[in-house]
Write a protein that holds these residues in place. Structure first.
Motif, PDB file in Angstrom:
ATOM      1  N   THR A   4       0.860  -1.185   0.000  1.00  0.00           N
ATOM      2  CA  THR A   4       0.000   0.000   0.000  1.00  0.00           C
ATOM      3  C   THR A   4       0.898   1.238   0.000  1.00  0.00           C
ATOM      4  OG1 THR A   4      -0.069   0.152   2.408  1.00  0.00           O
ATOM      5  CG2 THR A   4      -1.773  -1.211   1.346  1.00  0.00           C
ATOM      6  N   VAL A   5       0.304   2.392  -0.186  1.00  0.00           N
ATOM      7  CA  VAL A   5       1.045   3.645  -0.163  1.00  0.00           C
ATOM      8  C   VAL A   5       1.724   3.827   1.192  1.00  0.00           C
ATOM      9  CG1 VAL A   5       0.794   6.159  -0.246  1.00  0.00           C
ATOM     10  CG2 VAL A   5      -0.394   4.749  -1.917  1.00  0.00           C
ATOM     11  N   LYS A   6       1.008   3.514   2.263  1.00  0.00           N
ATOM     12  CA  LYS A   6       1.572   3.678   3.607  1.00  0.00           C
ATOM     13  C   LYS A   6       2.782   2.771   3.809  1.00  0.00           C
ATOM     14  CE  LYS A   6       0.370   3.599   8.532  1.00  0.00           C
ATOM     15  NZ  LYS A   6       1.734   3.694   8.874  1.00  0.00           N
ATOM     16  N   GLU A   7       2.685   1.527   3.383  1.00  0.00           N
ATOM     17  CA  GLU A   7       3.798   0.595   3.541  1.00  0.00           C
ATOM     18  C   GLU A   7       5.026   1.066   2.758  1.00  0.00           C
ATOM     19  OE1 GLU A   7       1.304  -3.588   4.148  1.00  0.00           O
ATOM     20  OE2 GLU A   7       1.794  -2.902   2.124  1.00  0.00           O
ATOM     21  N   LEU A   8       4.804   1.534   1.535  1.00  0.00           N
ATOM     22  CA  LEU A   8       5.911   2.032   0.720  1.00  0.00           C
ATOM     23  C   LEU A   8       6.528   3.279   1.352  1.00  0.00           C
ATOM     24  CD1 LEU A   8       7.645   1.766  -1.791  1.00  0.00           C
ATOM     25  CD2 LEU A   8       5.905   3.044  -3.051  1.00  0.00           C
ATOM     26  N   ALA A   9       5.686   4.170   1.847  1.00  0.00           N
ATOM     27  CA  ALA A   9       6.175   5.393   2.498  1.00  0.00           C
ATOM     28  C   ALA A   9       7.013   5.042   3.720  1.00  0.00           C
ATOM     29  CB  ALA A   9       4.998   6.284   2.887  1.00  0.00           C
ATOM     30  N   TYR A  18       3.609  12.330   0.227  1.00  0.00           N
ATOM     31  CA  TYR A  18       4.646  12.454  -0.795  1.00  0.00           C
ATOM     32  C   TYR A  18       4.520  11.331  -1.826  1.00  0.00           C
ATOM     33  CZ  TYR A  18       9.194  13.097  -2.972  1.00  0.00           C
ATOM     34  OH  TYR A  18      10.192  13.298  -3.883  1.00  0.00           O
ATOM     35  N   ILE A  19       4.270  10.121  -1.350  1.00  0.00           N
ATOM     36  CA  ILE A  19       4.072   8.991  -2.270  1.00  0.00           C
ATOM     37  C   ILE A  19       2.852   9.251  -3.150  1.00  0.00           C
ATOM     38  CG2 ILE A  19       3.565   6.516  -2.452  1.00  0.00           C
ATOM     39  CD1 ILE A  19       6.399   7.026  -1.514  1.00  0.00           C
ATOM     40  N   GLN A  20       1.774   9.760  -2.560  1.00  0.00           N
ATOM     41  CA  GLN A  20       0.565  10.077  -3.335  1.00  0.00           C
ATOM     42  C   GLN A  20       0.884  11.112  -4.420  1.00  0.00           C
ATOM     43  OE1 GLN A  20      -2.372   8.709  -3.286  1.00  0.00           O
ATOM     44  NE2 GLN A  20      -2.759   7.901  -1.255  1.00  0.00           N
ATOM     45  N   LYS A  21       1.690  12.111  -4.071  1.00  0.00           N
ATOM     46  CA  LYS A  21       2.062  13.149  -5.038  1.00  0.00           C
ATOM     47  C   LYS A  21       2.875  12.549  -6.184  1.00  0.00           C
ATOM     48  CE  LYS A  21       4.399  17.581  -5.395  1.00  0.00           C
ATOM     49  NZ  LYS A  21       5.141  18.625  -4.683  1.00  0.00           N
ATOM     50  N   VAL A  22       3.822  11.675  -5.847  1.00  0.00           N
ATOM     51  CA  VAL A  22       4.635  11.021  -6.876  1.00  0.00           C
ATOM     52  C   VAL A  22       3.737  10.193  -7.792  1.00  0.00           C
ATOM     53  CG1 VAL A  22       6.430   9.273  -7.278  1.00  0.00           C
ATOM     54  CG2 VAL A  22       6.751  11.018  -5.513  1.00  0.00           C
ATOM     55  N   THR A  29       0.526   4.805 -17.794  1.00  0.00           N
ATOM     56  CA  THR A  29       0.998   3.423 -17.936  1.00  0.00           C
ATOM     57  C   THR A  29       1.786   2.946 -16.720  1.00  0.00           C
ATOM     58  OG1 THR A  29       2.990   4.205 -19.061  1.00  0.00           O
ATOM     59  CG2 THR A  29       1.118   3.570 -20.455  1.00  0.00           C
ATOM     60  N   LYS A  30       2.259   3.864 -15.890  1.00  0.00           N
ATOM     61  CA  LYS A  30       3.063   3.502 -14.718  1.00  0.00           C
ATOM     62  C   LYS A  30       2.287   3.589 -13.413  1.00  0.00           C
ATOM     63  CE  LYS A  30       7.040   3.119 -16.903  1.00  0.00           C
ATOM     64  NZ  LYS A  30       7.795   1.907 -16.978  1.00  0.00           N
ATOM     65  N   LYS A  31       1.059   4.100 -13.445  1.00  0.00           N
ATOM     66  CA  LYS A  31       0.280   4.258 -12.216  1.00  0.00           C
ATOM     67  C   LYS A  31      -0.179   2.908 -11.691  1.00  0.00           C
ATOM     68  CE  LYS A  31      -1.360   8.904 -12.552  1.00  0.00           C
ATOM     69  NZ  LYS A  31      -2.413   9.836 -12.346  1.00  0.00           N
ATOM     70  N   ILE A  53      12.059   8.729  -6.572  1.00  0.00           N
ATOM     71  CA  ILE A  53      12.295   9.397  -5.293  1.00  0.00           C
ATOM     72  C   ILE A  53      13.791   9.545  -5.043  1.00  0.00           C
ATOM     73  CG2 ILE A  53      12.073   9.120  -2.791  1.00  0.00           C
ATOM     74  CD1 ILE A  53       9.251   8.018  -3.339  1.00  0.00           C
ATOM     75  N   LEU A  54      14.558   8.520  -5.313  1.00  0.00           N
ATOM     76  CA  LEU A  54      15.996   8.594  -5.107  1.00  0.00           C
ATOM     77  C   LEU A  54      16.617   9.617  -6.046  1.00  0.00           C
ATOM     78  CD1 LEU A  54      16.877   4.836  -4.581  1.00  0.00           C
ATOM     79  CD2 LEU A  54      16.768   6.646  -2.864  1.00  0.00           C
ATOM     80  N   LYS A  55      16.131   9.681  -7.271  1.00  0.00           N
ATOM     81  CA  LYS A  55      16.628  10.661  -8.234  1.00  0.00           C
ATOM     82  C   LYS A  55      16.328  12.068  -7.730  1.00  0.00           C
ATOM     83  CE  LYS A  55      16.236  11.850 -13.116  1.00  0.00           C
ATOM     84  NZ  LYS A  55      15.564  11.521 -14.366  1.00  0.00           N
ATOM     85  N   THR A  56      15.131  12.294  -7.218  1.00  0.00           N
ATOM     86  CA  THR A  56      14.740  13.596  -6.678  1.00  0.00           C
ATOM     87  C   THR A  56      15.580  13.937  -5.463  1.00  0.00           C
ATOM     88  OG1 THR A  56      12.487  13.270  -7.458  1.00  0.00           O
ATOM     89  CG2 THR A  56      12.807  14.954  -5.792  1.00  0.00           C
ATOM     90  N   ASP A  57      15.784  12.961  -4.574  1.00  0.00           N
ATOM     91  CA  ASP A  57      16.594  13.192  -3.379  1.00  0.00           C
ATOM     92  C   ASP A  57      18.022  13.562  -3.745  1.00  0.00           C
ATOM     93  OD1 ASP A  57      14.477  12.727  -1.708  1.00  0.00           O
ATOM     94  OD2 ASP A  57      15.078  10.694  -1.161  1.00  0.00           O
ATOM     95  N   ASN A  58      18.578  12.891  -4.748  1.00  0.00           N
ATOM     96  CA  ASN A  58      19.945  13.190  -5.168  1.00  0.00           C
ATOM     97  C   ASN A  58      20.056  14.601  -5.726  1.00  0.00           C
ATOM     98  OD1 ASN A  58      21.022  10.757  -4.388  1.00  0.00           O
ATOM     99  ND2 ASN A  58      20.754   9.799  -6.372  1.00  0.00           N
ATOM    100  N   LYS A  59      19.065  15.020  -6.497  1.00  0.00           N
ATOM    101  CA  LYS A  59      19.078  16.382  -7.038  1.00  0.00           C
ATOM    102  C   LYS A  59      19.018  17.399  -5.909  1.00  0.00           C
ATOM    103  CE  LYS A  59      17.018  15.728 -11.593  1.00  0.00           C
ATOM    104  NZ  LYS A  59      15.848  16.032 -12.428  1.00  0.00           N
TER     105      LYS A  59
END
Length: 90
Positions: A4-9, A18-22, A29-31, A53-59
Motif C-alpha cells: 500500500t502507499v503507507k507501507e511504501l512510504a 509524498y508517495i501520493q504526489k509522486v 501506464t506507470k500508475k 524518489i531517489l533521483k529527486t533526493d539526489n538532485k
C-alpha cells in the motif's frame, strides 16, 4: 508482493502524502491500480517509484551541497579580505 502507499512510504522514510504526489505525477501506464480506493503497488511499480524518489533526493542533495559550498566560499573569501596577510620582505 504488493504494498500500500503507507507501507511504501514507511519503507522509504517519506510521508504518505509524498508517495501520493509522486503517483499522481506518474504517466498513466506507470500508475498503480486502485482497489477499494487504495493504490496497490506491485514490485515493478515500487521499483519505478523508488527510482524517482531517489533521483529527486539526489538532485536536492546536490543542490543543497552546492549552496553550502557557495556560502562557505563566500565566508572564506570575505574573511580573507578582512584580514589580509602581508609578507614582509627582508
Amino acid at each position: 508482493m504488493s504494498k500500500t502507499v503507507k507501507e511504501l512510504a514507511d519503507d522509504l522514510g517519506v510521508s504518505r502524502q509524498y508517495i501520493q504526489k509522486v503517483i499522481s505525477n506518474l504517466p498513466a501506464t506507470k500508475k498503480p491500480t486502485k482497489l477499494q480506493h487504495r493504490y496497490i503497488i506491485d514490485n515493478q511499480e515500487e521499483a519505478y517509484i523508488k527510482a524517482l524518489i531517489l533521483k529527486t533526493d539526489n538532485k536536492e542533495t546536490n543542490k543543497a551541497t552546492k549552496e553550502t559550498n557557495k556560502a562557505t566560499n563566500k565566508a572564506t573569501n570575505s574573511s580573507s579580505m578582512a584580514n589580509p596577510k602581508y609578507e614582509v620582505g627582508t
